[in-house]
Scaffold this motif. Structure first.
Motif, PDB file in Angstrom:
ATOM      1  N   SER A  32      36.487  95.651  -6.475  1.00 40.00           N
ATOM      2  CA  SER A  32      37.338  94.460  -6.565  1.00 40.00           C
ATOM      3  C   SER A  32      38.495  94.534  -5.579  1.00 40.00           C
ATOM      4  CB  SER A  32      37.863  94.298  -7.992  1.00 40.00           C
ATOM      5  OG  SER A  32      38.654  95.429  -8.356  1.00 40.00           O
ATOM      6  N   THR A 328      48.540  88.860  -2.576  1.00 33.21           N
ATOM      7  CA  THR A 328      47.217  89.294  -3.016  1.00 33.21           C
ATOM      8  C   THR A 328      47.304  90.542  -3.880  1.00 33.21           C
ATOM      9  OG1 THR A 328      47.005  90.450  -0.890  1.00 33.21           O
ATOM     10  CG2 THR A 328      45.988  88.279  -1.079  1.00 33.21           C
ATOM     11  N   LEU A 331      48.425  89.315  -7.318  1.00 28.90           N
ATOM     12  CA  LEU A 331      47.341  88.600  -7.990  1.00 28.90           C
ATOM     13  C   LEU A 331      46.248  89.565  -8.451  1.00 28.90           C
ATOM     14  CD1 LEU A 331      46.946  85.435  -5.712  1.00 28.90           C
ATOM     15  CD2 LEU A 331      47.966  85.575  -7.994  1.00 28.90           C
ATOM     16  N   HIS A 332      45.940  90.557  -7.619  1.00 27.47           N
ATOM     17  CA  HIS A 332      44.924  91.535  -8.018  1.00 27.47           C
ATOM     18  C   HIS A 332      45.384  92.341  -9.226  1.00 27.47           C
ATOM     19  CE1 HIS A 332      42.752  95.480  -7.623  1.00 27.47           C
ATOM     20  NE2 HIS A 332      41.742  94.620  -7.591  1.00 27.47           N
ATOM     21  N   LEU A 334      47.556  91.297 -11.504  1.00 23.68           N
ATOM     22  CA  LEU A 334      47.592  90.395 -12.659  1.00 23.68           C
ATOM     23  C   LEU A 334      46.196  90.167 -13.224  1.00 23.68           C
ATOM     24  CD1 LEU A 334      49.245  88.476 -14.461  1.00 23.68           C
ATOM     25  CD2 LEU A 334      48.896  86.699 -12.735  1.00 23.68           C
ATOM     26  N   VAL A 335      45.213  89.964 -12.335  1.00 25.62           N
ATOM     27  CA  VAL A 335      43.840  89.774 -12.809  1.00 25.62           C
ATOM     28  C   VAL A 335      43.329  91.029 -13.494  1.00 25.62           C
ATOM     29  CG1 VAL A 335      41.464  89.364 -12.055  1.00 25.62           C
ATOM     30  CG2 VAL A 335      43.320  88.003 -11.100  1.00 25.62           C
ATOM     31  N   GLY A 336      43.645  92.200 -12.926  1.00 27.53           N
ATOM     32  CA  GLY A 336      43.226  93.452 -13.566  1.00 27.53           C
ATOM     33  C   GLY A 336      43.875  93.637 -14.923  1.00 27.53           C
ATOM     34  N   CYS A 338      44.932  91.222 -16.994  1.00 20.39           N
ATOM     35  CA  CYS A 338      44.296  90.283 -17.923  1.00 20.39           C
ATOM     36  C   CYS A 338      42.906  90.775 -18.331  1.00 20.39           C
ATOM     37  CB  CYS A 338      44.201  88.896 -17.290  1.00 20.39           C
ATOM     38  SG  CYS A 338      45.800  88.126 -16.953  1.00 20.39           S
ATOM     39  N   PHE A 339      42.197  91.341 -17.375  1.00 21.12           N
ATOM     40  CA  PHE A 339      40.869  91.865 -17.693  1.00 21.12           C
ATOM     41  C   PHE A 339      40.966  93.024 -18.686  1.00 21.12           C
ATOM     42  CE2 PHE A 339      37.261  94.655 -16.781  1.00 21.12           C
ATOM     43  CZ  PHE A 339      36.212  93.763 -16.979  1.00 21.12           C
TER      44      PHE A 339
END
Length: 382
Positions: A32, A328, A331-332, A334-336, A338-339
Motif C-alpha cells: 500500500s 499523501t 492520507l496513507h 489516516l487510511v491505515g 481507519c483500517f
C-alpha cells in the motif's frame, strides 16, 4: 586538545540534527505504501510539468497615473474610403479651441469602393476578430503579447488592375493635433481655411451625388504599432439615403506599451457609434457626412509585460513537492488507522483472539498429519 574540541563540536552539531536517520532494519515496506508513493510521484511530475508552462507564460500589468503631458501633439492616423469622388468631399479637423488643423498630411486617392474577394475575406476576418474582442476583453492582452506576429493589419491591395470606374475616394495619412477635444469630419465640399470661421464649398456638388457609405480601414491615435487592431478597423457602413450622418464619439487614453517585443507610446480609445438621417422638417438637423468627435483622457495607462522570476518558480515547485509528499503521507496514515480500527472492531487479521488462532492452527496440523490406512489392513479380494 584540538581533537577533543573537534569531537565536541561534531557531537554538538549531531545533536542539532533535525533530520534523524532511521536504520533500514527498523523500516518496514508495504504494498500500500508503494502504491501511494507511486501515485504521489506521478502527481508531483504532472504538476511540476504544468508549473513549468506557467513559469514560461507572461501576463500584462496595468498601472494608472495622471497624464501631465499637455503640450505635446497628438498624432491621428487615418485611412477611410468614402463612396464619393475626391473632388466632392473634404476632410479637416476643428478642435475645442476653434483652431482649424490643416489637413496637408491627408492624401486623396481615387479608388473603387467595392472589395475584391480577397479583400472581402480580410474584412470579414477582421470583423470577426472585432466581435470577439468586444466579448472577450482578455484577448487584448493576447494582442499586446503577440502583436499578431507583427503581421500587417491594413487592407491588402488589389491583385490586379480593374476596369471598374473609380467611384470612391480614399482619404489616408496622418495629422498632428493639440491634446484637446476635437472633431474630424468628412463632408461635402473642400474646406476653406480662414481665421474668421470654418466652411466647406458644397454649392457646386449635386445633392443626388451625396453618398457617405464608407469603410474605415484604419483609425488610430499616436504611434502606429503593427499587429494592433483598433476598435474601428474594418468598420463598414452602407447607406442608401443622401442625407445620412454618421457620428463616432471617441475617448482617447494615452498608453505606454512595454513588452518583450516592443516599447512604444501609443493611445487606446473607446468608441460609441451613432447614425441618423438629416430631415429638417422632422426636427433632425445637422449636416450630412462622417464626424469623428474625440476627447483625450486625463489618465495615462502603462501596460507592461510581466514574467515570473526564477526564485518564485523554485519556491512554488518546492511547495508542490513538499505539499504532495506531506498530504499523501497523512492520507496513507489516516487510511491505515481507519483500517486498523475496523479490523479491531470486527476482530479480523492480526486482531483475532488467540484462542481462535490456536484452534485454527491445531486444525491445520491435524489435517496435515492425518495417518493413512495400512495396506495390510485392507481386506484382500477373493
Amino acid at each position: 586538545m584540538r581533537r577533543l574540541s573537534r569531537k565536541k563540536a561534531l557531537s554538538l552539531v549531531k545533536e542539532l540534527d533535525a533530520f534523524p536517520k532511521v536504520s533500514e532494519s527498523y523500516v518496514e515496506t508495504s504494498a500500500s505504501g508503494g502504491t501511494v508513493s507511486l501515485i504521489a510521484f506521478s502527481a508531483m511530475a504532472l504538476l511540476a510539468f504544468f508549473e513549468f508552462f506557467v513559469y514560461r507564460d507572461t501576463w500584462m500589468k496595468y498601472e494608472y497615473a495622471v497624464d501631465k503631458d499637455f503640450s505635446s501633439k497628438l498624432k491621428i492616423n487615418i485611412d477611410v474610403t468614402v463612396a464619393m469622388k475626391c473632388q466632392h468631399v473634404g476632410a479637416d479637423i476643428l478642435d475645442l479651441a476653434e483652431t482649424m488643423i490643416t489637413s496637408n498630411g491627408l492624401q486623396y486617392e481615387p479608388a473603387i469602393f467595392d472589395l475584391t474577394p480577397q479583400q472581402r475575406l480580410w474584412q470579414r476576418t477582421l470583423a470577426h476578430i472585432q466581435g470577439r474582442l468586444r466579448e472577450e476583453h482578455a484577448l487584448q492582452e493576447v494582442l499586446y503579447k503577440s502583436l499578431l506576429k507583427g503581421g500587417p493589419t491594413a487592407l491588402p491591395p488589389r491583385e490586379e488592375a480593374s476596369i471598374e470606374p473609380l467611384n470612391a475616394c480614399r482619404i489616408h495619412g496622418h495629422v498632428y493635433v493639440n491634446k484637446v477635444a476635437g472633431n474630424l469630419h468628412i463632408t461635402v465640399g473642400k474646406p476653406i481655411h480662414h481665421p474668421q470661421g470654418h466652411a466647406h464649398i458644397a454649392a457646386f456638388v449635386s445633392h443626388d451625388s451625396y453618398n457617405f457609405s464608407h469603410r474605415i480601414d484604419h483609425l488610430s491615435f499616436g504611434e502606429e504599432i503593427p499587429g494592433i487592431i483598433n476598435p474601428l478597423d474594418g468598420t463598414e457602413k452602407i447607406t442608401f439615403n443622401n442625407n445620412q450622418m454618421f457620428q463616432y464619439f471617441i475617448t482617447v487614453v494615452p498608453t505606454k506599451l512595454n513588452t518583450y517585443k516592443i516599447s512604444a507610446d501609443t493611445h487606446q480609445f473607446s468608441v460609441t457609434e451613432r447614425e441618423r438621417v438629416i430631415n429638417h422638417a422632422a426636427g433632425s438637423h445637422g449636416v450630412s457626412g462622417i464626424f469623428v468627435k474625440y476627447d483625450t483622457s486625463s489618465l495615462m495607462v502603462t501596460v507592461s509585460e510581466q514574467h515570473m522570476p526564477l526564485w518564485q518558480f523554485l519556491v512554488r515547485l518546492c511547495g508542490i513537492i513538499g505539499g504532495i509528499f506531506s498530504t499523501t503521507g497523512m492520507l496513507h496514515g489516516l487510511v491505515g488507522f481507519c483500517f486498523d480500527v475496523i479490523c479491531c472492531r470486527l476482530k479480523l487479521g492480526v486482531y483475532r483472539p488467540r484462542e481462535d488462532v490456536q484452534l485454527q492452527n491445531q486444525m491445520n496440523n491435524v489435517n496435515n498429519h492425518q495417518t493413512p490406512l495400512l495396506a495390510e489392513n485392507v481386506p484382500e479380494e477373493e
